[in-house]
Design a protein around this motif. Structure first.
Motif, PDB file in Angstrom:
ATOM      1  N   ARG A   1      13.121   2.793  12.918  1.00  0.00           N
ATOM      2  CA  ARG A   1      13.922   3.355  11.827  1.00  0.00           C
ATOM      3  C   ARG A   1      14.068   2.305  10.730  1.00  0.00           C
ATOM      4  NH1 ARG A   1      12.735   7.102  14.274  1.00  0.00           N
ATOM      5  NH2 ARG A   1      13.993   8.504  15.509  1.00  0.00           N
ATOM      6  N   GLY A   2      14.380   2.749   9.544  1.00  0.00           N
ATOM      7  CA  GLY A   2      14.718   1.866   8.430  1.00  0.00           C
ATOM      8  C   GLY A   2      13.649   0.867   8.048  1.00  0.00           C
ATOM      9  N   ALA A   3      14.092  -0.366   7.791  1.00  0.00           N
ATOM     10  CA  ALA A   3      13.202  -1.414   7.292  1.00  0.00           C
ATOM     11  C   ALA A   3      12.073  -1.735   8.273  1.00  0.00           C
ATOM     12  CB  ALA A   3      14.010  -2.681   6.995  1.00  0.00           C
TER      13      ALA A   3
ATOM     14  N   TYR B   1       9.275   0.792   7.799  1.00  0.00           N
ATOM     15  CA  TYR B   1       8.495   0.559   6.582  1.00  0.00           C
ATOM     16  C   TYR B   1       7.665  -0.718   6.689  1.00  0.00           C
ATOM     17  CZ  TYR B   1      11.331   4.326   4.796  1.00  0.00           C
ATOM     18  OH  TYR B   1      11.935   5.542   4.635  1.00  0.00           O
ATOM     19  N   ALA B   2       8.186  -1.719   7.391  1.00  0.00           N
ATOM     20  CA  ALA B   2       7.427  -2.953   7.596  1.00  0.00           C
ATOM     21  C   ALA B   2       6.181  -2.675   8.426  1.00  0.00           C
ATOM     22  CB  ALA B   2       8.299  -4.006   8.275  1.00  0.00           C
ATOM     23  N   LYS B   3       6.326  -1.868   9.477  1.00  0.00           N
ATOM     24  CA  LYS B   3       5.151  -1.543  10.301  1.00  0.00           C
ATOM     25  C   LYS B   3       4.157  -0.727   9.491  1.00  0.00           C
ATOM     26  CE  LYS B   3       3.418   0.081  14.656  1.00  0.00           C
ATOM     27  NZ  LYS B   3       3.686   0.406  16.051  1.00  0.00           N
ATOM     28  N   GLU B   4       4.654   0.214   8.718  1.00  0.00           N
ATOM     29  CA  GLU B   4       3.770   1.034   7.888  1.00  0.00           C
ATOM     30  C   GLU B   4       2.933   0.142   6.966  1.00  0.00           C
ATOM     31  OE1 GLU B   4       4.218   4.830   4.898  1.00  0.00           O
ATOM     32  OE2 GLU B   4       5.722   3.242   4.766  1.00  0.00           O
TER      33      GLU B   4
ATOM     34  N   ARG C   1       0.833  -1.198   0.000  1.00  0.00           N
ATOM     35  CA  ARG C   1       0.000   0.000   0.000  1.00  0.00           C
ATOM     36  C   ARG C   1       0.870   1.251   0.000  1.00  0.00           C
ATOM     37  NH1 ARG C   1      -4.944   0.664   4.186  1.00  0.00           N
ATOM     38  NH2 ARG C   1      -6.289   1.644   2.676  1.00  0.00           N
ATOM     39  N   PHE C   2       1.958   1.206   0.758  1.00  0.00           N
ATOM     40  CA  PHE C   2       2.881   2.331   0.864  1.00  0.00           C
ATOM     41  C   PHE C   2       4.212   1.914   0.257  1.00  0.00           C
ATOM     42  CE2 PHE C   2       0.076   2.450   4.592  1.00  0.00           C
ATOM     43  CZ  PHE C   2      -0.494   3.700   4.435  1.00  0.00           C
ATOM     44  N   LYS C   3       4.628   2.575  -0.787  1.00  0.00           N
ATOM     45  CA  LYS C   3       5.919   2.256  -1.388  1.00  0.00           C
ATOM     46  C   LYS C   3       6.513   3.513  -2.009  1.00  0.00           C
ATOM     47  CE  LYS C   3       3.320   0.212  -5.150  1.00  0.00           C
ATOM     48  NZ  LYS C   3       3.003  -1.011  -5.821  1.00  0.00           N
ATOM     49  N   GLY C   4       7.818   3.495  -2.134  1.00  0.00           N
ATOM     50  CA  GLY C   4       8.502   4.610  -2.766  1.00  0.00           C
ATOM     51  C   GLY C   4       8.520   5.885  -1.956  1.00  0.00           C
ATOM     52  N   ARG C   5       8.416   5.760  -0.630  1.00  0.00           N
ATOM     53  CA  ARG C   5       8.440   6.952   0.213  1.00  0.00           C
ATOM     54  C   ARG C   5       9.778   7.053   0.927  1.00  0.00           C
ATOM     55  NH1 ARG C   5       2.863   8.164   2.737  1.00  0.00           N
ATOM     56  NH2 ARG C   5       1.476   7.462   1.106  1.00  0.00           N
ATOM     57  N   ARG C   6      10.221   8.252   1.133  1.00  0.00           N
ATOM     58  CA  ARG C   6      11.471   8.464   1.862  1.00  0.00           C
ATOM     59  C   ARG C   6      11.226   8.547   3.369  1.00  0.00           C
ATOM     60  NH1 ARG C   6      15.642   9.541  -1.588  1.00  0.00           N
ATOM     61  NH2 ARG C   6      15.052  10.282  -3.629  1.00  0.00           N
TER      62      ARG C   6
END
Length: 110
Positions: free
Chosen positions: A76-78, A81-84, A23-28
């Motif tokens: 932080r980091g991976a 993004y995994a939680k997101e 659902r969420f990708k390519g975000r900084r």
């Protein structure tokens, strides 16, 4: 929402949820307010833990706790993004939950 997820077994025979379309990708960075808004879709729903047949109610406080907890702020980091991205598969993660435990929450809310 049409989710593209699979529940499969890993090498140890444990269930895992695989997200085929993030659902969420390519975000900084992660906008946790957007994640919280997405989690509001689950409010009022129930999910059953397959292993124990326990039913879990997803209350109105869940989106805020998930997106703005102390632990979330420290990610932080991976892991961040995994939680997101896990926010889109909450029901599936509840279904495959194992090793039921309970721990009192003694932390003060801020």
């Amino acid at each position: 929402m049409d989710k593209k997820v699979d529940i499969i077994k890993d090498a140890d025979g444990k269930n895992i949820v695989v997200i085929n379309d993030l659902r969420f990708k390519g975000r900084r960075s992660v906008d946790w307010n957007v994640v919280e808004d997405c989690l509001k879709e689950y409010i009022g729903e129930y999910a059953e833990i397959t292993e124990t047949s326990d039913v879990v109610y997803i209350g109105a406080d869940f989106p805020d706790e998930f997106a703005h907890s102390k632990d979330t702020k420290e990610l932080r980091g991976a892991n961040m993004y995994a939680k997101e991205n896990s926010s889109s598969i909450i029901r599936e993660m509840i279904e495959i939950a194992t090793n039921k435990t309970f721990a009192e929450n003694y932390a003060k809310r801020t």
